[in-house]
Design a protein around this motif. Structure first.
Motif, mmCIF file in Angstrom:
data_model
loop_
_atom_site.group_PDB
_atom_site.id
_atom_site.type_symbol
_atom_site.label_atom_id
_atom_site.label_comp_id
_atom_site.label_asym_id
_atom_site.label_seq_id
_atom_site.Cartn_x
_atom_site.Cartn_y
_atom_site.Cartn_z
ATOM 1 N N VAL A 1 64.868 58.436 115.162
ATOM 2 C CA VAL A 1 65.868 59.445 114.851
ATOM 3 C C VAL A 1 67.000 58.783 114.091
ATOM 4 O O VAL A 1 67.371 57.650 114.371
ATOM 5 N N LYS B 1 61.072 66.498 109.914
ATOM 6 C CA LYS B 1 61.719 67.648 110.527
ATOM 7 C C LYS B 1 62.640 68.324 109.525
ATOM 8 O O LYS B 1 63.005 67.767 108.488
ATOM 9 N N ARG C 1 66.998 69.572 112.428
ATOM 10 C CA ARG C 1 66.205 68.798 113.389
ATOM 11 C C ARG C 1 65.193 69.652 114.141
ATOM 12 O O ARG C 1 64.604 69.205 115.129
#
Length: 318
Positions: free
Chosen positions: A36, A292, A296
């Motif tokens: 991430v 993504k 998100r």
């Protein structure tokens, strides 16, 4: 020291004995960084301390999803040429409070903004310590030359603290939710995969079949390989295939990027009983499934998986 011996193999389970039922049972070791992006906030959010008692008398849980909590570094060791293993301690009567699959968020101060407020760098990591372990959690973090948070971790000394918030739920895993789970991981994207693998293999009532394709730059970059190899050798429901961009002369695994052929041969076919999990750097995500969305959310499915007939409800992007 047992913790330091662990770093040489980067997989030994701390304080948990290996037990055998119909399949191997074990305690998991570590955690590595999740896939991430780093983000920045300018805040002085509330900070709480673990020694505050639970007012409702509920079992002690170390994490708090709404408060930043300080965890003290107990020890750290070099685990590979570019990764380090960290153990953080807390109240030995408390559990971390981590769900499968979820991550924690860490933050570190990085100077001040124009208004004089503390500026933080924030980074998620996925612990793979046994969720039932009390008093500690472990992080296995790849240290990047330009990585602000990983460089901060590398600078820590035993006794220093890190502020943590969580857990942040990703995929709510439940035993036997699918007959066959396929996994595609790149580099540190192995984190959530290993968390789910651990949960499946330590539960004798979970009959889920798991197939993992794990891509790295070189054999030396494969994190937790010894642990993964032991698990695959001991559990017939776990299959693993490695591929690297820069193989050595004695490398026996795959070579190059994950291909359509690797997916067809190594992962379950599209089906309502199939789930494909994907986690890795942006290039891998674009190639395999598409990244993504900007908010998100899962976003549109593209890439190899789309071309091979998988649908959006068969794929989950970490």
């Amino acid at each position: 020291m047992f913790f330091r011996r662990l770093a040489k193999d980067a997989w030994i389970s701390f304080g948990d004995r290996m037990k055998s039922d119909s399949r191997i049972r074990y305690g998991a070791l570590a955690a590595i960084s999740g896939g991430v992006s780093t983000c920045y906030v300018f805040s002085s959010s509330n900070l709480v301390y673990l020694d505050q008692p639970n007012e409702d008398g509920a079992p002690k849980v170390a994490l708090n999803p709404d408060k930043w909590i300080e965890f003290k570094l107990q020890d750290k060791v070099q685990a590979s040429h570019n990764s380090q293993l960290f153990r953080f301690s807390f109240d030995p009567s408390a559990k971390l409070g981590l769900d499968v699959a979820s991550c924690i968020i860490t933050r570190a101060p990085m100077g001040q903004n124009a208004e004089g407020k503390t500026k933080y760098v924030i980074r998620p990591y996925t612990p793979i310590s046994d969720p039932n372990a009390k008093g500690y959690f472990d992080l296995l973090i790849k240290v990047y030359p330009e990585g602000k948070m990983s460089q901060h971790f590398a600078s820590l000394k035993p006794g220093d603290v890190v502020e943590v918030k969580g857990p942040i739920e990703k995929l709510r895993y439940s035993p036997n939710m699918k007959k066959h789970i396929g996994m595609i991981a790149g580099g540190t994207g192995i984190t959530p995969m290993l968390q789910i693998i651990d949960a499946i293999l330590k539960n004798p009532d979970d009959n889920t079949q798991v197939s993992l394709l794990y891509a790295n730059v070189s054999p030396d970059d494969i994190l937790l390989k010894k642990k993964l190899d032991v698990l695959a050798a001991s559990n017939p429901n776990l299959k693993i295939f490695y591929t690297v961009d820069n193989p050595t002369k004695d490398w026996l695994g795959g070579k190059g990027y994950i291909s359509k052929d690797m997916v067809v041969k190594g992962l379950p076919s599209p089906s309502d009983d199939t789930l494909i999990l994907v986690c890795g750097p942006p290039g891998l995500m674009k190639h395999i499934s598409g990244d993504k969305a900007k908010d998100r959310s899962q976003g549109q499915l593209t890439g190899i998986l789309k071309e091979l007939g998988y649908t959006e409800d068969m794929v989950y992007k970490f």
